[in-house]
Design a protein around this motif. Structure first.
Motif, PDB file in Angstrom:
ATOM      1  N   SER A 111      -5.919   1.601   1.706  1.00 15.23           N
ATOM      2  CA  SER A 111      -6.125   0.791   2.912  1.00 15.23           C
ATOM      3  C   SER A 111      -6.524   1.663   4.109  1.00 15.23           C
TER       4      SER A 111
ATOM      5  N   SER B 135       0.834  -1.207   0.000  1.00  8.44           N
ATOM      6  CA  SER B 135       0.000   0.000   0.000  1.00  8.44           C
ATOM      7  C   SER B 135       0.869   1.258   0.000  1.00  8.44           C
TER       8      SER B 135
ATOM      9  N   TYR C 115      -9.820   2.721  -3.434  1.00  8.06           N
ATOM     10  CA  TYR C 115      -8.890   1.631  -3.112  1.00  8.06           C
ATOM     11  C   TYR C 115      -7.666   2.088  -2.318  1.00  8.06           C
TER      12      TYR C 115
END
Ligand SMILES: Cc1cc2nc3c(=O)[nH]c(=O)nc-3n(C[C@H](O)[C@H](O)[C@H](O)COP(=O)(O)O)c2cc1C
Length: 331
Positions: A176, A145, A174
């Protein structure tokens, strides 16, 4: 008398209804019609680096077959980019000369260096602001990420370095840690964030057993996702938020403004009802404001956001553990 004037990215818009980036904002004629329909601003269809690369592969690459020299390829690659950028810049130029509508250019490039060179060209053409359409699908298993987020920050920094017009970043969901990431984006120097882009998703045809494209237009209930995130974030970050996805009537426009959005972007509803549907949405917004005795948008903007609602936990709730029907008193 109701006043719909709105500040977005430092620009003055006559109202908060923007026509979002799409095939509806590609030509000067479309832009003139949208101005007649009282649109607050338009975001031009994105210029896609990938599309230009595709054109290179399918047309010019054939011509240069057999030529070993990289310079030869580079020359044609450069030429196609120049021609496409020139066409795009020309639309900006005409729109700025022949209308009073604020024009927000939009870029979607793949390689970090191109973002800057495209942006410079569009600023020179007279764009009032730039929307960076950055949507990276985090589908690579080996990519973390942090690595993906870094790509966004590199893109932003690279563009910020070279242009002076205000920048908005259009993102998807999208990430985290979405709240944390939005906050970090807000601190980079950009002036706004568009929540959210709506991506193409593949579907499966169970009769022919093959992949097919899904519906390209949003449905009415999709506004709930951006609504929650605008309500969660608008009281906590200092830059502008623009709502995108699922805004199909004046009702969703009002809800997004109550959540704290500065502007609302409409696309699918206009494909369905035509450009003059903007006027109908504005009439609905004005009628609602008159009915509630609001004379400016700032009087009610953000009344339903995280910092103002009576029960902020309501915005955080994601499970249907309890019955929600009795929660009519959250604002
Ligand atoms: C036909 C079509 C073309 C689009 N092209 C772009 C584009 O070039 N760049 C971009 O950032 N978004 C593009 N979008 C996404 C829209 O700007 C918008 O974010 C999305 O459609 C959600 O809004 P809506 O629910 O009002 O349709 C496109 C959408 C559609 C339907």
């Amino acid at each position: 008398m109701v006043n719909l004037e709105t500040k977005y990215l430092g620009l003055t818009l006559k109202n908060p209804l923007i026509v979002g980036s799409s095939g509806l904002t590609t030509t000067p004629i479309q832009i003139k019609r949208l101005e007649e329909a009282q649109t607050g601003a338009i975001v031009l269809k994105s210029i896609f680096e990938e599309e230009i690369a595709h054109e290179f592969e399918h047309t010019i690459a054939k011509e240069v077959q057999g030529h070993e020299s990289f310079e030869y390829y580079d020359y044609f690659d450069y030429k196609i980019k120049e021609q496409n950028l020139e066409k795009y810049a020309n639309v900006i130029h005409i729109a700025k000369n022949e209308t009073d509508i604020p024009v927000i250019a939009s870029i979607n490039a793949v390689s970090p260096k191109e973002w800057a060179s495209f942006a410079i060209k569009l600023e020179e053409a007279g764009a009032d602001a730039l929307e960076i359409n950055a949507f990276l699908l985090p589908s690579k298993i080996e990519q973390t990420s942090q690595e993906i987020e870094q790509l966004y920050f590199d893109i932003i920094q690279n563009v910020l370095k070279y242009i002076k017009i205000p920048i908005a970043l259009k993102i998807g969901t999208y990430f985290s840690a979405l709240a944390n990431t939005i906050e970090k984006f807000a601190n980079t120097g950009i002036k706004g964030i568009v929540l959210f882009n709506r991506t193409f998703n593949p579907d499966i045809d169970i009769d022919d057993l093959k992949l097919i494209p899904s519906k390209i237009f949003s449905s009415e209930y999709e506004y709930l996702l951006p609504l929650r995130w605008i309500a969660l974030m608008s009281g906590r970050i200092k830059i502008d938020l623009s709502a995108s996805t699922g805004i199909h009537s004046d009702t969703e426009v009002i809800k997004m403004l109550l959540a704290g959005a500065k502007t609302t972007q409409v696309v699918s509803a206009l494909y369905k009802h035509g450009p003059f549907y903007i006027e109908k949405m504005l009439d609905g917004l004005i009628a609602w404001m008159e009915n509630k005795n609001f004379s400016t948008i700032d009087e009610f903007r953000g009344l339903a956001n995280n910092s103002k609602v009576y029960d902020p936990a309501f915005l955080e709730r994601i499970q249907f553990m309890k019955y929600f029907g009795d929660r009519e008193d959250i604002i």
